[in-house]
Enzyme design. Structure first.
Site, short mmCIF file in Angstrom:
data_model
loop_
_atom_site.label_atom_id
_atom_site.label_comp_id
_atom_site.label_asym_id
_atom_site.label_seq_id
_atom_site.Cartn_x
_atom_site.Cartn_y
_atom_site.Cartn_z
N TYR A 122 29.35 19.98 -3.16
CA TYR A 122 28.70 19.83 -1.86
C TYR A 122 27.82 21.05 -1.63
O TYR A 122 28.31 22.16 -1.46
CB TYR A 122 29.77 19.71 -0.77
CG TYR A 122 29.26 19.39 0.63
CD1 TYR A 122 27.91 19.23 0.92
CD2 TYR A 122 30.17 19.24 1.68
CE1 TYR A 122 27.48 18.93 2.19
CE2 TYR A 122 29.75 18.95 2.96
CZ TYR A 122 28.41 18.79 3.23
OH TYR A 122 27.98 18.50 4.50
N LYS B 115 26.58 16.28 -3.63
CA LYS B 115 26.10 15.91 -2.30
C LYS B 115 25.14 17.00 -1.88
O LYS B 115 25.56 18.12 -1.55
CB LYS B 115 27.25 15.79 -1.31
CG LYS B 115 26.84 15.45 0.12
CD LYS B 115 28.04 15.45 1.05
CE LYS B 115 27.70 15.01 2.46
NZ LYS B 115 26.71 15.85 3.15
#
Length: 303
Positions: A137, A165
């Site tokens: 992330y 992400k």
């Protein structure tokens, strides 16, 4: 399970509280089922939208459990397990694996500015805590660290790292991560304001904080991109951005505004946890207008 399971519209799940501000089993399960019925591909549980930084370990475990009990096996479930310490992150990772989650994810360590060697070790310790695949992330605007291509290349040497992400704003980052990761590596578009641009430049999927407020619009945007209807895709992105700007225009946190919208749509998930501020006073009337704007925009594209 193949990586195809993670390709589609994946809302970032909201923290669901009762009127006393306690994590609510009933409301968590209601939101899970609401999003399942809307047709989303999966849920990203326990991230920024889940107010993870303001919850303790047991509260985060409770949310993971309630979501898994309601839609496990029906949606792709990604558990965000980033926490202030490696010990807590590893504990959450093991618990998510026990619950049957499909993948883990984590922001880099927060607060202290750490060298990339520490970030690498942190993510690797989480990965080694279970057999689940891992999704990096990258959200530099909140963590203060922007994932470098050098660390990215080192991370993807581990075959359990299946995606990133990416919530940095330049769409170039998406293209570069996709180019380095390869065809089977999943890049998730993070910034909702650039969903269409992110998909066109290389993102395979999307995880976003406003998806659950208007899932119909993101599902339609994905349909337009997937079918090559780029004129419609640009149009719906413009309308989505107008709604995001409206949600961010009130006195109070954006997630508070979204939760008030959801309440008007029949899904009460409570408010936000301090220090996030709730929407109050005259701004509550503006929420009603935003909800009507969302409904009108949905009707525009779904008629």
């Amino acid at each position: 399970m193949t990586n195809e399971k993670f390709k589609g519209i994946i809302p970032a799940f909201y923290a669901c509280y009762d009127e006393a501000g306690v994590v609510s089993e009933e409301r968590t399960k209601a939101l899970s089922l609401y999003l399942l019925e809307k047709g989303v591909k999966g849920l990203y549980v326990g991230g920024s939208s889940g107010e993870c930084i303001y919850q303790n370990l047991e509260e985060r475990k409770a949310t993971l459990k309630f979501v898994a009990e309601s839609v496990g096996g029906k949606l792709a479930l990604i558990a965000h397990v980033g926490a202030p310490s490696t010990r807590e992150s590893v504990e959450l990772a093991k618990y998510a694996a026990e619950l049957g989650y499909d993948a883990l994810s984590a922001i880099p360590p927060i607060y202290f500015k750490l060298p990339e060697s520490s970030i690498y070790r942190y993510w690797t310790d989480i990965i080694e805590a279970s057999e689940l695949p891992f999704i990096i992330y990258n959200i530099p605007q909140t963590t203060g660290y922007n994932l470098s291509l050098n660390l990215f290349a080192k991370m993807i040497e581990n075959k359990k790292v299946i995606g990133v992400k990416n919530s940095s704003m330049p769409v170039l980052d998406i293209e570069r991560f996709k180019a380095a990761g390869g065809e089977d590596f999943i890049v998730f578009n993070g910034p909702d304001e650039q969903y269409v641009a992110g998909r066109l430049i290389g993102a395979d999927s999307g995880i976003g904080g406003t998806y659950a407020a208007m899932p119909e619009l993101y599902l339609k945007a994905e349909e337009y991109v997937a079918t090559g209807n780029f004129a419609k895709a640009r149009s719906i992105q413009k309308d989505i951005n107008n709604l995001i700007i409206a949600l961010c225009s009130l006195n109070g946190n954006m997630y508070s505004a979204i939760k008030e919208v959801l309440k008007l749509r029949g899904v009460n998930v409570g408010s936000v946890r301090a220090p996030l501020e709730p929407v109050t006073g005259a701004d509550l009337d503006k929420v009603a207008a935003i909800k009507d704007q969302i409904d009108a925009t949905i009707a525009k594209y779904l008629d």
